[in-house]
Design an enzyme around this catalytic site. Structure first.
Site, short mmCIF file in Angstrom:
data_model
loop_
_atom_site.label_atom_id
_atom_site.label_comp_id
_atom_site.label_asym_id
_atom_site.label_seq_id
_atom_site.Cartn_x
_atom_site.Cartn_y
_atom_site.Cartn_z
N LYS A 173 -33.07 -39.28 41.10
CA LYS A 173 -33.95 -38.93 39.98
C LYS A 173 -34.53 -40.17 39.32
O LYS A 173 -35.70 -40.20 38.96
CB LYS A 173 -33.21 -38.08 38.94
CG LYS A 173 -32.92 -36.67 39.42
CD LYS A 173 -32.35 -35.83 38.29
CE LYS A 173 -31.92 -34.45 38.78
NZ LYS A 173 -31.23 -33.68 37.74
N LYS A 210 -34.34 -29.44 50.62
CA LYS A 210 -33.77 -28.25 49.96
C LYS A 210 -34.82 -27.62 49.04
O LYS A 210 -35.68 -28.32 48.49
CB LYS A 210 -32.50 -28.60 49.20
CG LYS A 210 -32.72 -29.43 47.97
CD LYS A 210 -31.51 -29.46 47.06
CE LYS A 210 -31.89 -30.24 45.81
NZ LYS A 210 -30.94 -30.29 44.77
N LYS A 225 -36.69 -26.92 42.29
CA LYS A 225 -37.68 -26.69 41.25
C LYS A 225 -38.60 -27.90 41.09
O LYS A 225 -39.68 -27.80 40.54
CB LYS A 225 -36.98 -26.42 39.92
CG LYS A 225 -36.19 -25.12 39.94
CD LYS A 225 -35.57 -24.81 38.59
CE LYS A 225 -34.08 -24.89 38.61
NZ LYS A 225 -33.39 -24.32 37.45
P1 AMP Z 1 -30.51 -26.64 39.54
O1 AMP Z 1 -31.68 -25.90 40.00
O2 AMP Z 1 -30.44 -28.01 40.09
O3 AMP Z 1 -30.28 -26.56 38.04
O4 AMP Z 1 -29.26 -25.90 40.20
C1 AMP Z 1 -28.61 -24.75 39.72
C2 AMP Z 1 -27.57 -24.31 40.74
O5 AMP Z 1 -28.22 -23.89 41.96
C3 AMP Z 1 -26.60 -25.42 41.16
O6 AMP Z 1 -25.31 -24.87 41.36
C4 AMP Z 1 -27.17 -25.92 42.45
O7 AMP Z 1 -26.21 -26.49 43.28
C5 AMP Z 1 -27.73 -24.64 43.07
N1 AMP Z 1 -28.88 -24.93 43.95
C6 AMP Z 1 -30.03 -25.55 43.59
N2 AMP Z 1 -30.88 -25.64 44.64
C7 AMP Z 1 -30.25 -25.04 45.69
C8 AMP Z 1 -30.61 -24.78 47.05
N3 AMP Z 1 -31.78 -25.16 47.55
N4 AMP Z 1 -29.71 -24.14 47.84
C9 AMP Z 1 -28.51 -23.75 47.34
N5 AMP Z 1 -28.11 -23.95 46.07
C10 AMP Z 1 -28.97 -24.57 45.24
#
Ligand code: AMP
Ligand code: TRP
Length: 338
Positions: free
Chosen positions: A118, A201, A204
């Site tokens: 980041k 992956k 967002k």
């Molecule tokens: P975030 O969007 O980074 O706030 O992630 C929220 C939750 O979703 C966390 O537990 C991440 O590990 C999970 N997560 C985010 N992106 C992915 C993805 N592409 N595949 C699986 N899990 C995800």
């Protein structure tokens, strides 16, 4: 002993940084949150303090925090079963965060790969100190509740490792205070890939949202995104992550949403084309997400109900957290007010 006391604890958090959660969040983490509330004493929080590490318009942050709560309820988090709350409602998160910062090595924090990624993206001048200490606040979120399990996607594994290290270090220096948590990561769905760039992956913060399926998007948009997913030039529908990442990702999503095994899907689609797979998967995705979106929109129409759920969750979380914090301060020799 009440059932709550005999159950293992689970805690997880999600940032309110966007208008909508995506399919990766749902399959990688949020689905497990919902499942675990039946067997565990569950604490789930919208981590608005973590979201402050990204500069956001205050009105948007406010809106997105409530939209996050609405989506969690729509996904099936039951506020009478789980403690659903907003991180900033429980000041003990910041208080324990400071204590943990004082036992974390600078080099240790500097090894966190998410921070490196980041900060590289935004450059040293725009990287805030909060982004550096972010994983330590996350450790506080978890340790405060004496969580046994933390359901997350693969990208959070290193942060859970740090949490374990800090918990163990504290316990060995100051006496048994924290439960040491395990990451709860479901292998098959821990990393859902971007539909346009299946080697990255689903995220967002992707450069374009064309390959990101958002829970709050209109069904037509999501159907179109699935139908235009990037695939290779061959014809065979086969799970092969190395050579066919696009098709493999679609099969993973299909299997996760329907419960059919990948092997079963390969058999069903033998002799059929990529177009058939995408069209049918588009229907599956819309079938699952449309009711979730509608339900979230309904929750958002009743902010008073959301506030009341959050007030109750905040109180329950606050009393558990306050007890841990008292133990921590006392173990370290801080004088209690009395
Ligand atoms: P975030 O969007 O980074 O706030 O992630 C929220 C939750 O979703 C966390 O537990 C991440 O590990 C999970 N997560 C985010 N992106 C992915 C993805 N592409 N595949 C699986 N899990 C995800
Ligand atoms: N860092 C997590 C993410 O980006 C969010 C998070 C904050 C979290 N606190 C947590 C996850 C505690 C699990 C437990 O997804």
């Amino acid at each position: 002993m009440s059932t709550e006391e005999s159950k293992e604890r689970v805690l997880s958090g999600i940032q309110p940084t966007h208008d909508s959660f995506h399919l990766g969040n749902h399959l990688g983490a949020l689905r497990q949150w919902v499942a675990l509330q039946d067997t565990h004493d569950a604490f789930y929080c919208v981590v608005d303090l973590h979201a402050l590490t990204i500069e956001t318009d205050p009105k948007l942050l406010h809106q997105r925090t409530l939209a996050s709560v609405a989506q969690l309820l729509a996904l099936g988090i039951n506020p009478t079963q789980s403690t659903l709350f907003i991180q900033s409602h429980v000041p003990a998160h910041n208080q324990l965060g400071w204590v943990l910062e004082c036992i974390t090595g600078f080099g240790e924090a500097n090894r966190m790969t998410q921070f490196k990624d980041k900060s590289q993206k935004s450059g040293a001048d725009r990287t805030v100190v909060g982004l550096f200490t972010y994983p330590i606040l996350q450790a506080a979120d978890i340790l405060l509740y004496q969580a046994n399990q933390v359901p997350v996607g693969e990208d959070q594994r290193q942060h859970i490792e740090l949490t374990r290290d800090l918990g163990q270090r504290f316990n060995s220096r100051f006496g048994e205070t924290f439960t040491i948590p395990d990451a709860h990561i479901i292998k098959g769905t821990a990393k859902i890939m971007d539909l346009q760039d299946p080697t990255s992956k689903m995220s967002k913060s992707a450069a374009t949202m064309a390959g990101v399926i958002e829970l709050m998007d209109a069904p037509e948009i999501n159907a179109k995104k699935v139908k235009s997913a990037m695939t290779d030039t061959e014809r065979e529908i086969k799970f092969d992550e190395k050579n066919k990442p696009g098709i493999s990702n679609l099969l993973t999503i299909y299997s996760a949403l329907t419960g059919q095994s990948i092997k079963q899907l390969e058999e069903n689609y033998s002799g059929k084309g990529y177009g058939d797979l995408k069209k049918e998967l588009a229907d599956v995705v819309v079938g699952v997400l449309e009711p979730i979106r509608n339900s979230a929109l309904d929750y958002l129409k009743d902010p008073a109900q959301l506030q009341s759920i959050l007030k109750d969750g905040g109180q329950r979380a606050g009393s558990v957290a306050a007890q841990t914090l008292r133990n921590v301060y006392s173990a370290m020799g801080l004088v209690a007010r009395g």
